[in-house]
Design a protein around this motif. Structure first.
Motif, mmCIF file in Angstrom:
data_model
loop_
_atom_site.group_PDB
_atom_site.id
_atom_site.type_symbol
_atom_site.label_atom_id
_atom_site.label_comp_id
_atom_site.label_asym_id
_atom_site.label_seq_id
_atom_site.Cartn_x
_atom_site.Cartn_y
_atom_site.Cartn_z
ATOM 1 N N HIS A 320 0.815 -1.211 0.000
ATOM 2 C CA HIS A 320 0.000 0.000 0.000
ATOM 3 C C HIS A 320 0.854 1.268 0.000
ATOM 4 C CE1 HIS A 320 -3.901 -1.987 0.630
ATOM 5 N NE2 HIS A 320 -3.226 -2.842 1.370
ATOM 6 N N ARG A 325 -2.879 4.331 -3.230
ATOM 7 C CA ARG A 325 -4.053 4.987 -3.790
ATOM 8 C C ARG A 325 -3.958 6.495 -3.548
ATOM 9 N NH1 ARG A 325 -9.575 3.965 -4.699
ATOM 10 N NH2 ARG A 325 -10.916 5.764 -4.260
ATOM 11 N N GLU A 329 -3.375 6.896 2.375
ATOM 12 C CA GLU A 329 -3.145 5.457 2.492
ATOM 13 C C GLU A 329 -1.696 5.165 2.852
ATOM 14 O OE1 GLU A 329 -3.243 2.455 -0.969
ATOM 15 O OE2 GLU A 329 -5.183 2.189 -0.002
ATOM 16 N N CYS A 404 -16.127 6.991 -7.501
ATOM 17 C CA CYS A 404 -15.322 6.516 -6.361
ATOM 18 C C CYS A 404 -13.861 6.923 -6.538
ATOM 19 C CB CYS A 404 -15.434 5.000 -6.226
ATOM 20 S SG CYS A 404 -17.094 4.396 -5.880
ATOM 21 N N LYS A 408 -9.730 8.119 0.335
ATOM 22 C CA LYS A 408 -9.928 6.828 0.990
ATOM 23 C C LYS A 408 -10.840 5.965 0.132
ATOM 24 C CE LYS A 408 -9.229 7.927 5.870
ATOM 25 N NZ LYS A 408 -9.834 7.886 7.223
ATOM 26 N N ARG A 409 -10.551 4.688 0.101
ATOM 27 C CA ARG A 409 -11.345 3.763 -0.694
ATOM 28 C C ARG A 409 -12.791 3.723 -0.198
ATOM 29 N NH1 ARG A 409 -9.178 0.236 -4.037
ATOM 30 N NH2 ARG A 409 -7.159 0.500 -2.966
ATOM 31 N N CYS A 410 -13.738 3.785 -1.123
ATOM 32 C CA CYS A 410 -15.150 3.768 -0.760
ATOM 33 C C CYS A 410 -15.544 2.398 -0.201
ATOM 34 C CB CYS A 410 -16.021 4.081 -1.975
ATOM 35 S SG CYS A 410 -15.890 5.782 -2.574
ATOM 36 N N LYS A 419 -18.189 3.212 -10.178
ATOM 37 C CA LYS A 419 -17.449 2.460 -9.166
ATOM 38 C C LYS A 419 -15.972 2.345 -9.539
ATOM 39 C CE LYS A 419 -21.349 1.635 -7.032
ATOM 40 N NZ LYS A 419 -21.684 2.305 -5.762
ATOM 41 N N GLU A 420 -15.235 1.699 -8.626
ATOM 42 C CA GLU A 420 -13.788 1.511 -8.809
ATOM 43 C C GLU A 420 -13.466 0.735 -10.091
ATOM 44 O OE1 GLU A 420 -11.295 2.393 -6.705
ATOM 45 O OE2 GLU A 420 -12.313 2.988 -4.867
ATOM 46 N N ASN A 429 -7.850 7.103 -10.397
ATOM 47 C CA ASN A 429 -7.210 6.682 -9.151
ATOM 48 C C ASN A 429 -5.750 6.314 -9.363
ATOM 49 O OD1 ASN A 429 -9.430 6.991 -7.397
ATOM 50 N ND2 ASN A 429 -10.293 5.031 -8.038
#
Length: 488
Positions: A320, A325, A329, A404, A408-410, A419-420, A429
């Motif tokens: 990470h 992202r 993160e 999205c 921070k990730r949804c 969506k992602e 992203n």
């Protein structure tokens, strides 16, 4: 407003970068992880160049590095194993805590010799203050008082009482000790613990063998897991071996692999900056995984279920950080225990004063724990600026496009239309992730491998000169992003 609270908490996370980690990466190490990476490198005398063959790399760097790394950590590992079997033998609780303290202090002496006296002073003073305050029931905010006294002591030691060279050696361990005392005092003050632990429990926790050198911070409740020694199963052994092997792999990458990239991919100053930051990051991962191993060997870091134990302690998540992202993160997964400490004990305690004062207090406590110097303040303030700009810009874009693309990730099932998995969202992203890598290389370029600078600390002119070589590019990029955010 909910948004203000979220941002304040996010900003508090930025201080989760221990300064010794800050020196390891960009960004500090303590932690851990903590300044102990300097100790390791001071005791490893290998030389390498970027232009060498794979055979030379193996026999001139990788094998000697592994040998020296194992040699340095072997005394600590053996002490941890001895402590584990001592606990398994079923000795009384107070005897177990005494041995935790005694073996931890022996380990500190092996690594830092007579500098352990400063750790003893801080631990004893902390207990005396806690013991005195428990008899004054009318005094409120006892935990905050203990934290304030410790902060003042750390400032006095760094500025007046201890030489900079000696303080720099033990700063990581001092930070871990201060964090333990502060968290313990707040737990007692807030009723999480019904009473102040007895002296054996207190000193066993403060100088816990598994975390006294490399960290990580653990709460007193986690420390008490040493009293449950009957979980030496295959999952425990696998956790120890896995963390130990990962640690050595990261050491090799930091010392031998990353430096060779300068010769292979020396395209410009930015690739060189990324290479330098990469080396520091992997030195931090080395400390992180080694701290997982020593803590697990000593019997801490599991979650108990009905019929089995899950050894789930995680200090860092390199994936990470290397492929982020967002900067938020990166900070969260850089040092997970430190992140939890700042969130639960500093920010949540101070937020009764308001979101902004809580952010300022969290920043101040974090900076003091890590050490007072321009380098740390410059990096943390820059991180605050960078992450705030990224957060508000992505929030605004997410609202406009109903996508999205938040920092921070949804969560699963969020209300966004896109969506992602949508291609455009995925590319957006990824772009922000690459931008985070760009910022990390920029912030990390100042933490070079100059032994004298690592020993004495980095001065303001060193920090500014490194950024000047890169034309302050990241700061200008963030300025443009902020202006764009205001325009939209």
């Amino acid at each position: 407003m909910a948004y203000e609270h979220d941002y304040a908490y996010d900003y508090a996370e930025y201080e989760a970068l221990p300064q010794d980690m800050l020196e390891d990466y960009l960004y500090g190490n303590p932690a851990m992880l903590y300044n102990q990476h300097d100790y390791m490198y001071d005791h490893m005398d290998h030389e390498y160049t970027a232009d060498i063959s794979y055979t030379d790399l193996m026999f001139d760097c990788i094998i000697p590095t592994l040998q020296q790394g194992v040699q340095i950590v072997t005394p600590l590992l053996l002490l941890c194993v001895g402590f584990r079997f001592f606990a398994y033998a079923g000795f009384p609780s107070n005897a177990l805590h005494f041995f935790s303290c005694f073996s931890g202090l022996c380990c500190v002496f092996l690594f830092f010799e007579m500098n352990l006296i400063y750790l003893l002073y801080l631990g004893v003073i902390g207990y005396i203050i806690l013991w005195m305050l428990q008899y004054y029931t009318s005094i409120r905010y006892k935990g905050a008082i203990v934290a304030a006294v410790l902060v003042v002591l750390l400032i006095l030691c760094e500025l007046f009482l201890v030489s900079g060279k000696e303080w720099h050696k033990i700063r990581g361990s001092q930070m871990m000790l201060a964090m333990r005392i502060i968290s313990l005092s707040l737990d007692v003050d807030q009723g999480t613990l019904p009473e102040l632990p007895n002296p054996m429990q207190y000193f066993g926790y403060c100088y816990f063998l598994g975390g006294v050198i490399f960290g990580p911070w653990v709460s007193f409740q986690q420390y008490c897991q040493i009293e449950d020694p009957k979980n030496m199963d295959l999952s425990w052994l696998w956790k120890v071996l896995k963390s130990f092997v990962k640690s050595l792999m990261c050491l090799v990458i930091s010392v031998c692999i990353a430096p060779t990239l300068t010769g292979v991919y020396a395209l410009n100053r930015w690739t060189n900056a990324y290479q330098a930051a990469l080396s520091f990051r992997f030195s931090h991962y080395f400390i992180s995984f080694m701290s997982e191993a020593t803590t697990a060997i000593s019997g801490i870091g599991f979650t108990e279920f009905e019929n089995h134990y899950q050894w789930d302690l995680r200090v860092a998540k390199p994936w990470h950080v290397e492929f982020p992202r967002s900067l938020v993160e990166v900070v969260t997964y850089w040092n997970i225990p430190m992140h939890n400490f700042l969130k639960n004990y500093i920010f949540n305690t101070a937020k009764v004063l308001g979101a902004f004062p809580a952010v300022i207090i969290t920043y101040a406590v974090s900076a003091i724990l890590h050490g007072l110097n321009f380098q740390l303040a410059a990096v943390l303030l820059s991180l605050g600026l960078f992450t705030y700009t990224e957060h508000v810009l992505r929030r605004r874009l997410s609202q406009i496009f109903n996508a999205c693309i938040l920092a921070k990730r949804c969560p699963t099932g969020c209300s966004h239309q896109y969506k992602e998995t949508d291609v455009i969202v995925f590319l957006a992203n990824m772009t922000f992730g690459l931008c985070a890598v760009f910022h990390l290389a920029y912030l990390g370029v100042m933490f070079d491998s100059n032994a004298q600078l690592q020993e004495e600390g980095y001065a303001a002119d060193h920090t500014l000169s490194k950024w000047a070589e890169l034309d302050y590019a990241s700061h200008y990029v963030v300025l443009v992003c902020y202006v764009f955010y205001k325009l939209i």
